[in-house]
Design a protein around this motif. Structure first.
Motif, PDB file in Angstrom:
ATOM      1  N   PHE A  88       0.901  -1.203  -0.037  1.00  0.00           N
ATOM      2  CA  PHE A  88      -0.121   0.075  -0.042  1.00  0.00           C
ATOM      3  C   PHE A  88       0.845   1.132   0.128  1.00  0.00           C
ATOM      4  O   PHE A  88       0.611   2.366  -0.152  1.00  0.00           O
ATOM      5  N   LYS A 204      13.839  10.801  -4.320  1.00  0.00           N
ATOM      6  CA  LYS A 204      13.285  10.156  -3.012  1.00  0.00           C
ATOM      7  C   LYS A 204      11.974   9.527  -3.161  1.00  0.00           C
ATOM      8  O   LYS A 204      11.302   9.707  -2.159  1.00  0.00           O
ATOM      9  N   HIS A 207       8.774  11.611  -1.809  1.00  0.00           N
ATOM     10  CA  HIS A 207       9.614  12.725  -0.844  1.00  0.00           C
ATOM     11  C   HIS A 207      10.324  13.514  -1.846  1.00  0.00           C
ATOM     12  O   HIS A 207      10.803  14.454  -1.254  1.00  0.00           O
ATOM     13  N   LEU A 224       2.019  16.199  -5.952  1.00  0.00           N
ATOM     14  CA  LEU A 224       1.074  15.547  -4.735  1.00  0.00           C
ATOM     15  C   LEU A 224      -0.081  14.947  -5.801  1.00  0.00           C
ATOM     16  O   LEU A 224      -0.589  15.572  -6.669  1.00  0.00           O
ATOM     17  N   LEU A 225      -0.180  13.543  -5.781  1.00  0.00           N
ATOM     18  CA  LEU A 225      -1.177  12.817  -6.211  1.00  0.00           C
ATOM     19  C   LEU A 225      -2.160  12.164  -5.785  1.00  0.00           C
ATOM     20  O   LEU A 225      -1.751  11.785  -4.450  1.00  0.00           O
ATOM     21  N   GLU A 226      -3.455  12.310  -6.065  1.00  0.00           N
ATOM     22  CA  GLU A 226      -4.498  11.470  -5.350  1.00  0.00           C
ATOM     23  C   GLU A 226      -4.395  10.042  -5.435  1.00  0.00           C
ATOM     24  O   GLU A 226      -4.837   9.159  -4.806  1.00  0.00           O
TER      25      GLU A 226
ATOM     26  N   ARG B 177      -2.255   8.988   8.468  1.00  0.00           N
ATOM     27  CA  ARG B 177      -3.078   7.844   7.823  1.00  0.00           C
ATOM     28  C   ARG B 177      -3.580   7.065   8.865  1.00  0.00           C
ATOM     29  O   ARG B 177      -4.627   6.397   8.673  1.00  0.00           O
ATOM     30  N   VAL B 183      -4.453   6.147   3.171  1.00  0.00           N
ATOM     31  CA  VAL B 183      -3.183   5.728   2.688  1.00  0.00           C
ATOM     32  C   VAL B 183      -2.517   7.117   2.149  1.00  0.00           C
ATOM     33  O   VAL B 183      -1.607   7.705   2.423  1.00  0.00           O
ATOM     34  N   ASN B 184      -3.502   7.740   0.896  1.00  0.00           N
ATOM     35  CA  ASN B 184      -3.215   8.700   0.258  1.00  0.00           C
ATOM     36  C   ASN B 184      -3.493  10.084   0.862  1.00  0.00           C
ATOM     37  O   ASN B 184      -4.607  10.245   1.643  1.00  0.00           O
ATOM     38  N   VAL B 186      -3.698  13.169   0.233  1.00  0.00           N
ATOM     39  CA  VAL B 186      -4.813  14.218  -0.599  1.00  0.00           C
ATOM     40  C   VAL B 186      -6.314  13.546   0.133  1.00  0.00           C
ATOM     41  O   VAL B 186      -7.042  14.200   0.554  1.00  0.00           O
ATOM     42  N   LYS B 187      -6.531  12.226   0.050  1.00  0.00           N
ATOM     43  CA  LYS B 187      -7.700  11.712   0.587  1.00  0.00           C
ATOM     44  C   LYS B 187      -7.831  12.015   2.125  1.00  0.00           C
ATOM     45  O   LYS B 187      -8.984  12.294   2.650  1.00  0.00           O
ATOM     46  N   ARG B 190      -9.059  15.321   2.865  1.00  0.00           N
ATOM     47  CA  ARG B 190     -10.629  15.376   2.439  1.00  0.00           C
ATOM     48  C   ARG B 190     -11.254  14.998   3.961  1.00  0.00           C
ATOM     49  O   ARG B 190     -12.253  15.439   4.081  1.00  0.00           O
ATOM     50  N   LYS B 204       6.806  15.766   8.063  1.00  0.00           N
ATOM     51  CA  LYS B 204       7.202  14.428   7.442  1.00  0.00           C
ATOM     52  C   LYS B 204       8.773  14.505   7.795  1.00  0.00           C
ATOM     53  O   LYS B 204       9.725  13.772   7.166  1.00  0.00           O
ATOM     54  N   HIS B 207      11.916  14.698   5.598  1.00  0.00           N
ATOM     55  CA  HIS B 207      11.149  15.128   4.029  1.00  0.00           C
ATOM     56  C   HIS B 207      10.211  16.164   3.964  1.00  0.00           C
ATOM     57  O   HIS B 207       9.561  16.244   2.813  1.00  0.00           O
ATOM     58  N   ILE B 210       3.707  18.865   4.357  1.00  0.00           N
ATOM     59  CA  ILE B 210       2.556  19.087   3.317  1.00  0.00           C
ATOM     60  C   ILE B 210       1.356  19.922   4.049  1.00  0.00           C
ATOM     61  O   ILE B 210       1.086  19.385   5.189  1.00  0.00           O
ATOM     62  N   PHE B 212      -2.267  21.308   3.972  1.00  0.00           N
ATOM     63  CA  PHE B 212      -3.666  21.464   3.213  1.00  0.00           C
ATOM     64  C   PHE B 212      -4.533  22.425   3.589  1.00  0.00           C
ATOM     65  O   PHE B 212      -4.889  22.229   4.832  1.00  0.00           O
TER      66      PHE B 212
END
Lengths: 301, 301
Positions: A88, A204, A207, A224-226, B177, B183-184, B186-187, B190, B204, B207, B210, B212
């Motif tokens: 995951f 990284k 990261h 940053l990706l969803e 998380r 896990v993501n 961005v989610k 939300r 992080k 690293h 982030i 939001f």
């Protein structure tokens, strides 16, 4: 100026499982990802070997993207196959199986045009082969290499010889630490500069990237990706966007290198959104530019 | 506008071992680090409890930095003690021993002035206590909290109630998380916005951060350091610089929040260069501004 890139490495058939799905014998390999990304910025010629089992449609596909595949030798035997699994967190692959096939005896012979290449990307393969290829290039002006723990541990002397001839080294943070013996990356950079490379690019994954040059350092987070579906090839795709930008510009100044890191990151971010090369194939130039601008919005202060 | 920050949490005596040295019964605790950082931007009042064994010089030191320590109760019993160990990667501590001491029965009672606080930072403590404190504040305009896996697992319903009253949540990526079940990130963001907070700050470590918000996202790498001696308190120090900047500005707009993330990162980067609060104590305003400018050079493209 001749901005054509010579890329030497693997073409492969990948079987991948992620928590979101799986692919069987999908098009993969380092120069495949590299060239599908770099072609947006500069012409690319790939040098690789595949087996007779390698579907002709894959080479046709790359040619259709504008990649020169005349240097891909089709040999008796089987194509390099990699089978991997991601959990995951998607940050590191577990290799389930590697079958080298014709790649085990890969001994690239460059033709006359290839020998005159100015920009060379030596993807992650045996440093003996990387050196044998580089020796054939007459007067390169920009040479980059990738490597991995397998060679750092097993072929260190050869890798060190290669480094002396290399301008750019790209690797991940664990590899950088293993190669240099330094936990701290600033110290690792000093080690690199003492051993050949002028640019040290630390990938990284989620990261981001740290890019060290002798007179500046650039830190970039990852886009940053969803949804991340398949991280396979992200490093080589990054290298493609990065080297493509440098080859196109013909310079290694701070502004160009920073731009190259961001373009590399943009390409890698698209690549991980689908299995295999699916997203890189459908990708349009305006999408690259759009995400480049988003990158600025995500990071500026 | 009243920019004074009320910070509630632990003051502690830390025993720390890193590959580079060790410290015994050194000044530590979440509000200690927080206030030593936030004081550069806004006045801070801390609320905490220590035992009779707590050296008076520590409180004098904080007062000398301009921190209001009148809310620190000295109780019969022992000060909260934490003993931890860091390996070479320095990214996660191994807790060797925790002695809660007087902190086990910590029930903060705010005085009249404290009840009128506009900006409140609830450091990582039992969410029941975080809520009991917040209830006493009459009309706060900016409330932030930190938390950790221990409370996410053990006091989830209370933590969820707290979140509804909170504007800003700060935690690390693993905690985010675990709390959100996503896990993501961005989610996860939300999920956070649906449960109360308007700002979700993911720390992080090496690293970066982030951040939001509902209408923007900001990605910041960590400042690049050649020597990291002791990461203890980095998260609370970040929170100090971050909340201090927000309290001083009295706004939560995109430009202010981005600036706050960078100031938080700058303060944290100084903090990890020495054991305990040593570097935060000697730190000068011009050094903060200098590293803020370096941060821009490291990240702009």
């Amino acid at each position: 100026m001749n901005s054509r890139i010579l890329a030497v490495g693997s073409m492969a058939l990948d079987s991948i499982e992620t928590p979101f799905g799986k692919a069987e014998d999908a098009l993969g390999g380092s120069v495949t990802y590299f060239s599908a990304a770099a072609r947006f910025f500069a012409p690319v010629s790939v040098v690789a070997a595949v087996g007779k089992d390698f579907p002709a449609k894959h080479l046709k596909l790359l040619s259709g993207l504008g990649v020169d595949t005349s240097g891909v030798r089709i040999e008796d035997g089987k194509t390099f196959r990699w089978k991997g699994h991601y959990g995951f967190d998607l940050n590191s692959a577990k290799t389930l199986k590697t079958e080298l096939g014709v790649f085990a005896t890969f001994k690239p012979e460059l033709d006359r045009a290839q020998r005159r290449s100015k920009t060379v990307f030596l993807a992650n393969i045996d440093p003996d082969i990387q050196r044998a290829v580089l020796k054939q290039v007459e007067n390169p002006s920009l040479v980059a290499c990738d490597t991995m723990n397998y060679w750092i541990g097993g072929k260190r002397p050869s890798l060190l010889k290669l480094l002396r001839r290399v301008d750019v080294i790209l690797c991940n943070d664990a590899e950088a630490r293993e190669l240099t013996g330094e936990v701290n990356l600033v110290k690792a950079a000093r080690w690199m500069f003492a051993h050949g490379p002028k640019l040290f690019v630390v990938k990284k994954g989620e990261h981001g990237v740290i890019c060290f040059a002798k007179n500046f350092t650039f830190l970039a987070p990852a886009f940053l990706l969803e949804s991340v579906f398949d991280p396979t090839g992200a490093g080589d795709t990054f290298a493609g966007g990065f080297m493509g930008t440098l080859a196109k510009a013909g310079r290694l100044d701070s502004a160009t290198v920073r731009k190259a890191v961001i373009y590399g990151s943009v390409l890698a971010s698209y690549n991980v959104e689908s299995f295999s090369l699916k997203r890189l194939i459908s990708l349009k130039r305006f999408e690259i530019e759009s995400r480049y601008r988003q990158f600025r919005k995500l990071t500026e202060f």
